[in-house]
Design a protein around this motif. Structure first.
Motif, PDB file in Angstrom:
ATOM      1  N   ARG A  22     -28.966  32.509  34.861  1.00  0.00           N
ATOM      2  CA  ARG A  22     -30.123  31.631  34.638  1.00  0.00           C
ATOM      3  C   ARG A  22     -31.074  32.199  33.601  1.00  0.00           C
ATOM      4  NH1 ARG A  22     -32.426  28.922  39.990  1.00  0.00           N
ATOM      5  NH2 ARG A  22     -32.874  27.316  38.465  1.00  0.00           N
ATOM      6  N   ALA A 185     -43.107  16.278  37.840  1.00  0.00           N
ATOM      7  CA  ALA A 185     -42.391  17.107  36.867  1.00  0.00           C
ATOM      8  C   ALA A 185     -42.936  17.013  35.448  1.00  0.00           C
ATOM      9  CB  ALA A 185     -40.914  16.703  36.853  1.00  0.00           C
ATOM     10  N   GLU A 198     -34.200  22.709  27.207  1.00  0.00           N
ATOM     11  CA  GLU A 198     -33.842  21.915  28.372  1.00  0.00           C
ATOM     12  C   GLU A 198     -34.670  22.396  29.567  1.00  0.00           C
ATOM     13  OE1 GLU A 198     -31.861  19.292  28.281  1.00  0.00           O
ATOM     14  OE2 GLU A 198     -31.614  19.662  26.127  1.00  0.00           O
ATOM     15  N   PRO A 199     -34.951  21.521  30.531  1.00  0.00           N
ATOM     16  CA  PRO A 199     -35.762  21.938  31.688  1.00  0.00           C
ATOM     17  C   PRO A 199     -35.209  23.160  32.419  1.00  0.00           C
ATOM     18  CG  PRO A 199     -35.557  19.561  31.643  1.00  0.00           C
ATOM     19  CD  PRO A 199     -34.641  20.088  30.566  1.00  0.00           C
ATOM     20  N   GLU A 200     -33.883  23.277  32.494  1.00  0.00           N
ATOM     21  CA  GLU A 200     -33.296  24.428  33.191  1.00  0.00           C
ATOM     22  C   GLU A 200     -33.481  25.727  32.428  1.00  0.00           C
ATOM     23  OE1 GLU A 200     -29.776  22.145  31.275  1.00  0.00           O
ATOM     24  OE2 GLU A 200     -31.689  21.672  32.297  1.00  0.00           O
ATOM     25  N   ARG A 216     -38.988  22.309  40.802  1.00  0.00           N
ATOM     26  CA  ARG A 216     -37.799  21.702  41.403  1.00  0.00           C
ATOM     27  C   ARG A 216     -37.579  20.289  40.869  1.00  0.00           C
ATOM     28  NH1 ARG A 216     -35.220  25.869  43.147  1.00  0.00           N
ATOM     29  NH2 ARG A 216     -35.723  26.707  45.200  1.00  0.00           N
ATOM     30  N   ALA A 217     -38.654  19.517  40.790  1.00  0.00           N
ATOM     31  CA  ALA A 217     -38.548  18.134  40.326  1.00  0.00           C
ATOM     32  C   ALA A 217     -38.025  18.046  38.901  1.00  0.00           C
ATOM     33  CB  ALA A 217     -39.899  17.436  40.437  1.00  0.00           C
ATOM     34  N   ALA A 218     -38.362  19.053  38.088  1.00  0.00           N
ATOM     35  CA  ALA A 218     -37.950  19.055  36.682  1.00  0.00           C
ATOM     36  C   ALA A 218     -36.587  19.693  36.470  1.00  0.00           C
ATOM     37  CB  ALA A 218     -38.995  19.791  35.846  1.00  0.00           C
ATOM     38  N   GLY A 219     -36.103  20.444  37.461  1.00  0.00           N
ATOM     39  CA  GLY A 219     -34.862  21.180  37.285  1.00  0.00           C
ATOM     40  C   GLY A 219     -35.063  22.538  36.660  1.00  0.00           C
ATOM     41  N   ALA A 220     -36.298  23.063  36.729  1.00  0.00           N
ATOM     42  CA  ALA A 220     -36.625  24.372  36.159  1.00  0.00           C
ATOM     43  C   ALA A 220     -36.490  25.461  37.216  1.00  0.00           C
ATOM     44  CB  ALA A 220     -38.047  24.355  35.607  1.00  0.00           C
ATOM     45  N   ASP A 240     -37.072  30.110  43.807  1.00  0.00           N
ATOM     46  CA  ASP A 240     -35.855  30.828  43.431  1.00  0.00           C
ATOM     47  C   ASP A 240     -36.090  32.329  43.515  1.00  0.00           C
ATOM     48  OD1 ASP A 240     -34.132  28.579  42.657  1.00  0.00           O
ATOM     49  OD2 ASP A 240     -35.574  28.280  41.041  1.00  0.00           O
TER      50      ASP A 240
END
Length: 262
Positions: A22, A185, A198-200, A216-220, A240
């Motif tokens: 990640r 998000a 990218e959000p991640e 979490r909502a954004a995927g980060a 995380d």
């Protein structure tokens, strides 16, 4: 400032492969402000105490009603962990504050609260550790840095300027910047767009559930810090990674980097 570096090593090593994967793709770090870069109790306790008294105009019952609504201890000038101000925006808790004052002019009151609070907290503004040092260290690795706060943007920019952090920020958003407020998000997604990521590839660092839910909502990546009012028990199930404060971010990223080099 308390440290959890031993916990940090064990918790990250337990999922080292995941952390390495990640963080190897990380492009930007988005910070919450209050409780993350700024000491929440020491900054906002005296400020909200002043705002409550200004709005009450000497009416003892209005002082009591506001304190009850905001889960705020007048005598100690401290917030309870359940306070809606922790992580929230005046657009979210302002209507309840208006009811405590017996006022129906919510929009006008929200502007008044923002103005009073911005002025009051300048007197008590207290950073968490050495935020400029941490931001410079992150930027030196090529990461972009941003701020996402449920405070008003103008207030946030004043705080950044006072702490000499303005030039270290690639992005600044408040609840009124047009991206919505956390836990939605929008701010995370706007930061990702701003830095062409990218959000991640974004890590959101914050001290409240609103921060972690926004990530979490954004995927980060959701990184919790224990420098605010919420406890590890409150935050860990939603994060995380959990660290003591922003001072441990370089160590967190370094552990993952060492894993990549193995």
């Amino acid at each position: 400032m308390n440290s959890v570096k031993s916990d940090l090593n064990s918790s990250v090593n337990a999922s080292l492969q995941d952390a390495t994967t990640r963080f190897s793709k990380l492009r930007g770090v988005l910070f919450d402000k209050d409780g993350t870069l700024i000491d929440f109790q020491r900054t906002w306790g005296p400020a909200i105490h002043a705002v409550i008294h200004a709005l009450a105009g000497g009416d003892v019952e209005k002082i009591r009603a506001q304190a009850e609504c905001l889960h705020f201890e007048i005598e100690t000038r401290r917030f309870r962990a359940t306070s809606p101000i922790i992580g929230g925006a005046t657009s979210q808790y302002g209507s309840a504050w208006a009811r405590a004052l017996g006022r129906a002019d919510f929009v006008a009151l929200r502007a008044e609260i923002d103005t009073l609070a911005a002025a009051a907290c300048i007197e008590s503004l207290t950073p968490v550790g050495e935020p400029a040092e941490i931001l410079r260290a992150l930027r030196a690795t090529g990461l972009k840095v941003g701020l996402a706060t449920n405070d008003a943007e103008a207030s946030a920019r004043r705080h950044l300027a006072q702490l000499e952090l303005t030039e270290l920020m690639d992005f600044v958003a408040g609840y009124d910047s047009g991206h919505g407020a956390k836990p939605d998000a929008g701010m995370v997604l706007a930061f990702a767009r701003e830095i062409h990521a990218e959000p991640e590839q974004i890590a959101l660092v914050g001290d409240s559930l609103h921060d972690l839910e926004s990530a979490r909502a954004a995927g980060a990546i959701a990184i919790a810090v224990l420098s605010g009012v919420a406890s590890r028990e409150d935050l860990a199930p939603h994060a995380d990674y959990v660290i003591a404060d922003i001072g441990e971010l370089p160590a967190l990223f370094a552990i993952a980097s060492r894993g990549a080099a193995r």
